[in-house]
Enzyme design. Structure first.
Site, PDB file in Angstrom:
ATOM      1  N   GLU A 264       4.943  10.596   0.260  1.00 51.02           N
ATOM      2  CA  GLU A 264       3.955  10.850   1.317  1.00 51.02           C
ATOM      3  C   GLU A 264       2.539  10.427   0.926  1.00 51.02           C
ATOM      4  OE1 GLU A 264       4.466  14.970   2.487  1.00 51.02           O
ATOM      5  OE2 GLU A 264       6.119  14.378   3.797  1.00 51.02           O
TER       6      GLU A 264
ATOM      7  N   GLU B 217      13.019  13.108   5.520  1.00 47.08           N
ATOM      8  CA  GLU B 217      12.910  14.556   5.303  1.00 47.08           C
ATOM      9  C   GLU B 217      12.808  15.268   6.640  1.00 47.08           C
ATOM     10  OE1 GLU B 217       9.718  16.116   2.957  1.00 47.08           O
ATOM     11  OE2 GLU B 217       9.905  14.551   1.453  1.00 47.08           O
TER      12      GLU B 217
HETATM   13  C1  GLA Z   1       6.749  17.252   2.620  1.00 45.90           C
HETATM   14  C2  GLA Z   1       7.046  16.869   1.194  1.00 45.90           C
HETATM   15  C3  GLA Z   1       8.083  17.713   0.563  1.00 45.90           C
HETATM   16  C4  GLA Z   1       7.931  19.156   0.961  1.00 45.90           C
HETATM   17  C5  GLA Z   1       7.970  19.272   2.434  1.00 45.90           C
HETATM   18  C6  GLA Z   1       7.890  20.710   2.865  1.00 45.90           C
HETATM   19  O1  GLA Z   1       7.359  16.517   3.554  1.00 45.90           O
HETATM   20  O2  GLA Z   1       7.378  15.525   1.027  1.00 45.90           O
HETATM   21  O3  GLA Z   1       7.949  17.563  -0.837  1.00 45.90           O
HETATM   22  O4  GLA Z   1       6.725  19.639   0.470  1.00 45.90           O
HETATM   23  O5  GLA Z   1       6.882  18.576   2.972  1.00 45.90           O
HETATM   24  O6  GLA Z   1       7.544  20.868   4.174  1.00 45.90           O
END
Ligand code: GLA
Length: 682
Positions: free
Chosen positions: A148, A326
């Site tokens: 991210e 995710e």
């Molecule tokens: C993000 C991160 C993960 C985790 C999620 C939790 O997408 O990439 O590592 O922290 O959020 O919501």
């Protein structure tokens, strides 16, 4: 089709958080749930390199071998989103600095400045070490770079890099002074060294400065990604490479531009609304991801079978690849509280993404940890263990995804909604007529209206091809370069239908207001000009003569060739046009000078879409049923998702892949149920 033919299913797997004895159980449970891909190592830097240059790969060797022997492929991450404590101690200058000048400390994640050479070198070293060791591991299916990208910094390294970037972009100081309008408030720069990052300042900051800082960070983070990518690619060109996009206002990343640099677009999506808003947000996220994926035509390669040890670059797939990297197996985080997803909802959200082109459904995270900052974040294996509703649903999803292996092809869409990261950044700046201006919100409102009325929707970026769309929507597309204005003009002139909302085209690409009346660059196409604006207070609204309601904004609008088709009712604007329609060349351009509320927007967009010749994906679907169609060669697949708590009947024909049952006249969807019909088309 993704790799071994199946849709991807799995998520972030953090074996470093567990003793080795748990790993075998993990693999056994993954097989039970039919997990076939896991992301490993995202936050494992301190366990992989406990001291500078000392690597401890033994545990990762074991984990990858174990996963491979269980038939589970790996998206191996470079762990560069969370440098170890030793790194921050050795390089305190690489810790990020806020706009207020506060240097942040180790203790969470993302405590680095990506413009700092020491960080970039350390990141490349650990990525290189992983590449050397694992680039040909038979479990390796995909490289997952970083996590991210989105953090920013205001340190001295950043300021120097920003100045270099500005010199590159603007060429000389005279141009920069001009496009930033530095004659306002005595900000004229006579030396590059005078320019800093836009740190906290006394009063309103310069809009050009703020906008370029976001663009700079998008490019800087992209450079941090591409240098890792190039190193990984050199180690084994057959392995595709991606990074997971995070969505949100705070993210200084132009995802459409980034898409050219990834082998597949990967997005993380966590709805923030607990009610039906979660479904609307899910649909938009899927359409955004697919829109970005269309930009990935160059440099992108087809994901391949795990560990393929060839140097041939894989072919470019069609349609473009994207993956939900995710999502949350259970709770929705809404305003600080966690809302537990109702039974079946996780599966519906996952299949809504697959319907929109995702090559599967991945989750954060596999197993819920006992400790750590996110100890209560949901997981496919929850704290309660596998004897739980969540794990049973996880297994159900795994089985459903296997039954959908044949689904592929493009997603039916007759409407295009334009999304532009710089417009979003510019509309969140201070000093605008209202703090409620928000391009993303406007995109979401338009998309929501189209979703509820059943129109298939693509998102596009300015300049994207528009062939085949019946209607183009510009939701407060605030910044329009001359090129963007030509893109819109040519589309309408050639016969396209356009619906633009307030402030679209009002400013140029440097966020300078275009003079002569709003909406600036698009006045001729729209056949109107707005003389004045009337921002509305929170909770305030304007009435429209047809019974509709406008929010956020209103304008004193003067037709200049367009016909009024909607009027304000009451107040100072009583009887004046609110919505107009203009013939331009062979096309039609609507202008909407307010933000219609949800009901009004549905009616308006339905009217404009019908007039443009668009039809809903499944016109007979009852309200509350989402219909999305994927089209392949002589076959199509109709996804029907019942978001209500009532049994609903949808006229349709085909074979339901989830149950194997033929459907002759109609499918009966149980409350919260899903059907995926294979329809023969030729
Ligand atoms: C993000 C991160 C993960 C985790 C999620 C939790 O997408 O990439 O590592 O922290 O959020 O919501």
């Amino acid at each position: 089709m993704w790799s071994d033919g199946r849709l991807c299913y799995g998520g972030d797997y953090n074996p470093e958080q567990w003793p080795a004895r748990v790993w075998a159980e993990d693999v056994a449970l993954m097989r039970r749930a039919r997990v076939n891909l896991v992301t490993v190592g995202v936050f494992a830097w301190s366990r992989l390199e406990p001291a500078p240059g000392r690597y401890t790969f033994d545990w990762l060797d074991q984990v990858l071998d174990l996963l491979h022997s269980g038939g589970i492929r790996v998206a191996l991450a470079t762990p560069t989103a969370s440098p170890p404590p030793w790194f921050s101690l050795a390089h305190p200058g690489a810790l990020p600095v806020t706009a207020d000048g506060v240097r942040l400390h180790h203790g969470s994640r993302d405590t680095y400045c990506a413009a700092t050479p020491a960080y970039r070198e350390a990141a490349l070293r650990i990525a290189g070490a992983l590449a050397d060791r694992y680039a040909h591991h038979p479990a390796l299916a995909l490289w997952h770079v970083h996590n991210e990208y989105g953090t920013t910094c205001h340190c001295e390294h950043t300021a120097r890099a920003f100045r270099r970037w500005l010199a590159d972009r603007h060429g000389d100081l005279a141009t920069l002074n001009d496009v930033w309008t530095t004659s306002f408030w005595s900000q004229h720069y006579s030396d590059w060294a005078q320019i800093s990052t836009p740190r906290a300042t006394q009063y309103l900051a310069n809009p050009g400065h703020l906008l370029d800082f976001r663009r700079f960070w998008s490019d800087t983070l992209l450079a941090a990604y591409t240098e890792q990518r190039d190193l990984l690619r050199a180690a084994n060109p057959a392995i595709p490479i991606t990074t997971n996009y995070v969505l949100g206002d705070w993210v200084p990343v132009d995802h459409a531009r980034w898409a050219r640099e990834v082998d597949l677009v990967a997005v993380d999506h966590y709805p923030s609304a607990a009610d039906g808003g979660a479904e609307e947000q899910t649909a938009l996220a899927g359409d955004l991801a697919r829109g970005w994926a269309r930009h990935a035509a160059t440099g992108r390669r087809t994901p391949v079978a795990a560990g393929r040890a060839t140097t041939d670059p894989p072919a470019t797939p069609d349609p473009p690849a994207w993956l939900l990297m995710e999502s949350a197996p259970n709770q929705i985080h809404t305003g600080g509280r966690m809302h537990t997803k109702e039974p079946g909802r996780m599966i519906r959200h996952s299949l809504a993404h697959v319907a929109r082109g995702s090559h599967g459904a991945m989750f954060f995270q596999w197993r819920a940890p006992a400790g750590g900052a996110e100890r209560f974040h949901s997981a496919l294996v929850p704290h309660a263990g596998p004897d739980s509703r969540v794990f049973r649903e996880a297994a159900e999803l795994g089985a459903a995804l296997e039954r959908l292996t044949e689904v592929q092809g493009s997603v039916e869409a007759s409407v295009a909604v334009a999304v532009d990261a710089p417009s979003a950044w510019a509309l969140r700046q201070p000093g605008l007529p209202s703090p409620r201006l928000d391009h993303h919100e406007e995109v979401a409102a338009a998309h929501r209206a189209l979703w509820h009325t059943g129109y298939g929707c693509d998102t596009v970026a300015p300049g994207d091809p528009l062939d085949g769309y019946r209607l183009l929507v510009l939701p407060a597309l605030y910044l329009a370069s001359d090129t963007t204005a030509d893109w819109v003009r040519d589309y309408v002139h050639g016969g396209g239908h356009l619906l633009a909302t307030y402030l679209s085209g009002a400013a140029d690409e440097h966020a300078r207001v275009r003079l002569g009346g709003y909406p600036g660059a698009l006045r001729d196409v729209l056949g109107v000009w707005a003389e004045e604006f009337h921002p509305l207070a929170d909770g305030d609204h304007v009435r429209l003569a047809d019974g509709g309601t406008g929010l956020v904004w209103a304008e004193t609008l003067r037709p200049a060739g367009a016909d009024a088709v909607g009027w304000y009712a009451g107040g100072v604007l009583d009887g004046l046009p609110a919505v107009t329609r203009h013939r331009h060349g062979a096309g039609t351009a609507w202008y909407v000078s307010t933000r219609p509320d949800d009901d009004t927007y549905r009616r308006l967009l339905d009217r404009a879409a019908r007039a443009a010749g668009a039809t809903p994906v499944c016109p007979d679907a009852p309200p509350g049923v989402e219909a999305v169609r994927r089209r392949g060669d002589r076959v199509s697949w109709l996804f029907l998702l019942n978001h209500t708590d009532r049994e609903l009947r949808v006229p349709a024909r085909g074979v339901d892949l989830l149950t194997g049952a033929p459907v002759d006249e109609a499918v009966i969807l149980p409350p919260g149920g899903v059907a995926v019909l294979r329809e023969r088309t030729g």
